[in-house]
Design an enzyme around this catalytic site. Structure first.
Site, PDB file in Angstrom:
ATOM      1  N   CYS A  87       0.845  -1.310  -0.144  1.00 19.05           N
ATOM      2  CA  CYS A  87       0.105   0.043   0.121  1.00 19.05           C
ATOM      3  C   CYS A  87       0.946   1.225   0.070  1.00 19.05           C
ATOM      4  O   CYS A  87       1.702   1.316   0.863  1.00 19.05           O
ATOM      5  CB  CYS A  87      -0.878   0.010   1.239  1.00 19.05           C
ATOM      6  SG  CYS A  87      -1.883   1.330   1.399  1.00 19.05           S
ATOM      7  N   CYS A 201      -0.751   3.528  -6.543  1.00 16.10           N
ATOM      8  CA  CYS A 201      -1.930   2.889  -5.455  1.00 16.10           C
ATOM      9  C   CYS A 201      -2.073   1.684  -5.933  1.00 16.10           C
ATOM     10  O   CYS A 201      -2.145   1.222  -7.280  1.00 16.10           O
ATOM     11  CB  CYS A 201      -3.101   3.621  -5.591  1.00 16.10           C
ATOM     12  SG  CYS A 201      -4.447   2.769  -4.763  1.00 16.10           S
ATOM     13  N   HIS A 203      -4.268  -0.460  -5.748  1.00 17.88           N
ATOM     14  CA  HIS A 203      -5.617  -0.782  -6.323  1.00 17.88           C
ATOM     15  C   HIS A 203      -5.697  -0.773  -7.932  1.00 17.88           C
ATOM     16  O   HIS A 203      -6.340  -1.145  -8.417  1.00 17.88           O
ATOM     17  CB  HIS A 203      -6.734   0.086  -5.713  1.00 17.88           C
ATOM     18  CG  HIS A 203      -7.013  -0.489  -4.505  1.00 17.88           C
ATOM     19  ND1 HIS A 203      -6.419  -0.462  -3.294  1.00 17.88           N
ATOM     20  CD2 HIS A 203      -8.499  -0.995  -4.080  1.00 17.88           C
ATOM     21  CE1 HIS A 203      -7.147  -0.725  -2.289  1.00 17.88           C
ATOM     22  NE2 HIS A 203      -8.326  -1.264  -2.653  1.00 17.88           N
TER      23      HIS A 203
HETATM   24  N1  DGL Z   1      -4.060   0.477  -2.116  1.00 21.91           N
HETATM   25  C1  DGL Z   1      -3.743   1.527  -1.173  1.00 21.91           C
HETATM   26  C2  DGL Z   1      -2.419   2.355  -1.770  1.00 21.91           C
HETATM   27  O1  DGL Z   1      -1.598   1.809  -2.533  1.00 21.91           O
HETATM   28  C3  DGL Z   1      -4.710   2.537  -0.818  1.00 21.91           C
HETATM   29  C4  DGL Z   1      -6.049   2.587  -1.321  1.00 21.91           C
HETATM   30  C5  DGL Z   1      -6.869   3.195  -0.287  1.00 21.91           C
HETATM   31  O2  DGL Z   1      -7.267   2.599   0.583  1.00 21.91           O
HETATM   32  O3  DGL Z   1      -7.167   4.275  -0.335  1.00 21.91           O
HETATM   33  O4  DGL Z   1      -2.154   3.404  -1.745  1.00 21.91           O
END
Ligand code: DGL
Length: 285
Positions: A87, A201, A203
């Site tokens: 993350c 990110c 995601h």
């Molecule tokens: N997957 C996360 C990142 O790499 C965070 C996404 C979130 O919870 O806002 O920053």
């Protein structure tokens, strides 16, 4: 390329041990997937902070207060050899705090600014991240160190995090969401010259194809998943010959609340090859 990296890419890795991959939600699965691809024999468990998702709009104070204690509670239960913070939002804020709390190695996630700066032909890249990652001093330093000669367009979006989860879960979603999420990049000053976008990110690689299809022209999208996986294997290797501490296989899922989102997380984790997702283990943070 080292001997190890060569064998990693063929899936022959001999890395042994257990890794716990951590994120706010489903994003870390894009990192877990790379680790599993490079080292199929490794035991990989997954932890999602479902009770505090999304991280991108949380205050630095709240995340700082939460992350070390949560990491400690997860590690106490899962007993991994390496803890991977998959993350950007958490790593760019609290990697050192988590390291200080744990007595095992911690691998963090760094936005792929350096490779993007090396790749751009126009000299203009964009960083697509959460608002949290965009405002970090860590990110500013990364740009200063590796991209001071080029232009970097910054854009933070929490909507895209939610959209990525909906798409990964196969749920109905706003089809225009990707164009909307990218628009501030291409409409920014110098935006017309952006040729490389850093998916800062974890995601966002879940929706790489949708982002590519929604960009106004061909764009190179870069993420750090493979680099984090290689670093994880290097760290495991540096520990030397690891004995198998327990018979439990990998594939377990940890969550931090039983709220609405966890059922689709279970479904998506199963699709990513996690075999022990039911029941998920609830850790109170
Ligand atoms: N997957 C996360 C990142 O790499 C965070 C996404 C979130 O919870 O806002 O920053």
């Amino acid at each position: 390329m080292t001997e190890r990296e060569t064998s990693d890419t063929t899936g022959d890795s001999v890395a042994a041990g257990r890794v716990l991959v951590f994120d706010s939600g489903m994003g870390g699965l894009t990192v877990a997937r790379e680790i599993q691809r490079m080292a199929p024999a490794l035991k990989v468990d997954y932890a999602a902070d479902t009770g505090f998702f999304p991280y991108g709009d949380k205050s630095d104070e709240a995340l700082r207060a939460r992350l070390p204690a949560l990491a400690e509670a997860l590690v106490r239960d899962a007993e991994p050899d390496v803890f991977v913070i998959a993350c950007n939002t958490a790593s760019t804020l609290a990697l050192e705090d988590v390291r200080a709390r744990l007595d095992i190695p911690v691998v963090g996630t760094v936005p792929a600014v350096k490779p993007a700066a090396a790749l751009t032909k126009t000299g203009v890249i964009a960083l697509l991240a959460t608002p949290g990652t965009i405002r970090r001093a860590y990110t500013a330093k990364l740009i200063e160190d590796f991209a001071s000669e080029i232009t970097v367009v910054l854009h933070g979006s929490v909507e895209l995090v939610r959209l990525a989860e909906a798409v990964a879960a196969g749920e109905p979603h706003d089809a225009d969401g990707f164009v909307k999420a990218l628009a501030p990049i291409f409409e920014a000053q110098s935006g017309e010259d952006v040729d490389t976008v850093v998916l800062a990110c974890t995601h966002f690689p879940l929706v790489r194809a949708q982002l590519a299809a929604s960009a106004p022209r061909p764009i190179t999208f870069i993420d750090s998943g493979a680099a984090i996986a290689r670093q994880t294997l290097r760290v495991l290797e540096a520990r030397g010959e690891a004995e198998d501490k327990d018979a439990r296989p990998g594939g377990r899922l940890y969550i931090t609340d039983q709220g609405g989102g966890h059922e689709r997380l279970i479904k998506v984790c199963a699709r990513f090859g996690f075999s022990d997702v039911w029941p998920p283990v609830l850790i109170e943070a």
